[in-house]
Design an enzyme around this catalytic site. Sequence first.
Site, PDB file in Angstrom:
ATOM      1  N   CYS A  85       0.829  -1.197   0.000  1.00  0.00           N
ATOM      2  CA  CYS A  85       0.000   0.000   0.000  1.00  0.00           C
ATOM      3  C   CYS A  85       0.872   1.259   0.000  1.00  0.00           C
ATOM      4  O   CYS A  85       1.490   1.575  -1.004  1.00  0.00           O
ATOM      5  CB  CYS A  85      -0.976  -0.039   1.172  1.00  0.00           C
ATOM      6  SG  CYS A  85      -2.420   1.028   0.955  1.00  0.00           S
ATOM      7  N   GLU A 110      -0.719  -8.879   4.862  1.00  0.00           N
ATOM      8  CA  GLU A 110      -0.573  -9.007   6.315  1.00  0.00           C
ATOM      9  C   GLU A 110      -1.918  -9.035   7.019  1.00  0.00           C
ATOM     10  O   GLU A 110      -1.995  -9.412   8.199  1.00  0.00           O
ATOM     11  CB  GLU A 110       0.308  -7.865   6.868  1.00  0.00           C
ATOM     12  CG  GLU A 110      -0.351  -6.512   7.026  1.00  0.00           C
ATOM     13  CD  GLU A 110      -0.471  -5.717   5.735  1.00  0.00           C
ATOM     14  OE1 GLU A 110      -0.888  -4.541   5.798  1.00  0.00           O
ATOM     15  OE2 GLU A 110      -0.149  -6.266   4.655  1.00  0.00           O
ATOM     16  N   HIS A 132      -3.315  -5.872   0.978  1.00  0.00           N
ATOM     17  CA  HIS A 132      -2.638  -6.089   2.258  1.00  0.00           C
ATOM     18  C   HIS A 132      -2.535  -7.577   2.623  1.00  0.00           C
ATOM     19  O   HIS A 132      -3.428  -8.116   3.288  1.00  0.00           O
ATOM     20  CB  HIS A 132      -3.400  -5.363   3.370  1.00  0.00           C
ATOM     21  CG  HIS A 132      -3.286  -3.881   3.336  1.00  0.00           C
ATOM     22  ND1 HIS A 132      -2.333  -3.192   4.061  1.00  0.00           N
ATOM     23  CD2 HIS A 132      -3.994  -2.945   2.647  1.00  0.00           C
ATOM     24  CE1 HIS A 132      -2.471  -1.890   3.848  1.00  0.00           C
ATOM     25  NE2 HIS A 132      -3.474  -1.716   2.987  1.00  0.00           N
TER      26      HIS A 132
END
Length: 216
Positions: free
Chosen positions: A86, A195, A193
Site C-alpha cells: 500500500c 498481512e 494487504h
Amino acid sequence: MKAAVITFPGSNCDLDMLVALQKNFKEVSYLWHRDTNIPDKLDLIAIPGGFSYGDYLRCGSMAANSAIMQEVKKFAAKGGYIIGVCNGFQILTESGLIPGVLLRNKNLKFISKMVTLEVANNSSKFTHKIAKKEINIPIAHHDGNYFCTADQLKKLEDNEQIAFKYKENINGSLANIAGVLNDKKNILAMMPHPERAVDSQVGGLDGNKIFESLIS
C-alpha cells in the site's frame, strides 16, 4: 530468517505487518525512519501501509527521501528482499526501486474491501508457494491506481514482473496491475494487504502464502 518492519510518522499498518511476519520469521524487529543502519544478517525489510508523513506532497514522496530509505536502497542492491504494501508500494515507486507511479483511484474515493487477485507470476521468491490461480486479499487505499509508460509496461510483461492483477479493476490500474516485482525480483510492491490475510478468522490465509514463499 530475520525480518524488520520500517515505521514512518503516519504508518498505521506496521503492527499488522509485524504480527504477520512473526508467524513465519524467527526474529522480527522494527526500524525507525531516522535509522541509518540496517542490522546484520537481515533477510527481509517490510515497508508497511499507512500515511507516511501525512501523505503531504505525493503519497510516499517524503518517506522516499528519509534516512532509512537510503539504507534500503543499499540493502536492495546487495540482493536483500523487500516487500512494500500500500503506502509501501508508493514509497518504493517514489524511491525508484519499482517502476511506475500510483495515482488517485479512478472514482476519487477511498476503497476498503476484499478483492480477488489473479496470480500473474507464481514462480518468484514471493509467490512460488501460492498454488491457486486466484487469491483473496483486502485492500484499503485512495491512491492505488497504478500507471507506467508503454515501454515500462512492455518490460514488466516481458520480464514477468507483474506479480498480481485485480480480477475486477476497481481503482483504474493500468492492465489491472495490483503487484509488481523489480527487475531482479527481490522486491515486491503491492497495494492489497497480505498481512491482513494471515488468520482464518480475520481475512483468511491467502496472504500468508507470500510470507511462506519467502521462508521456503
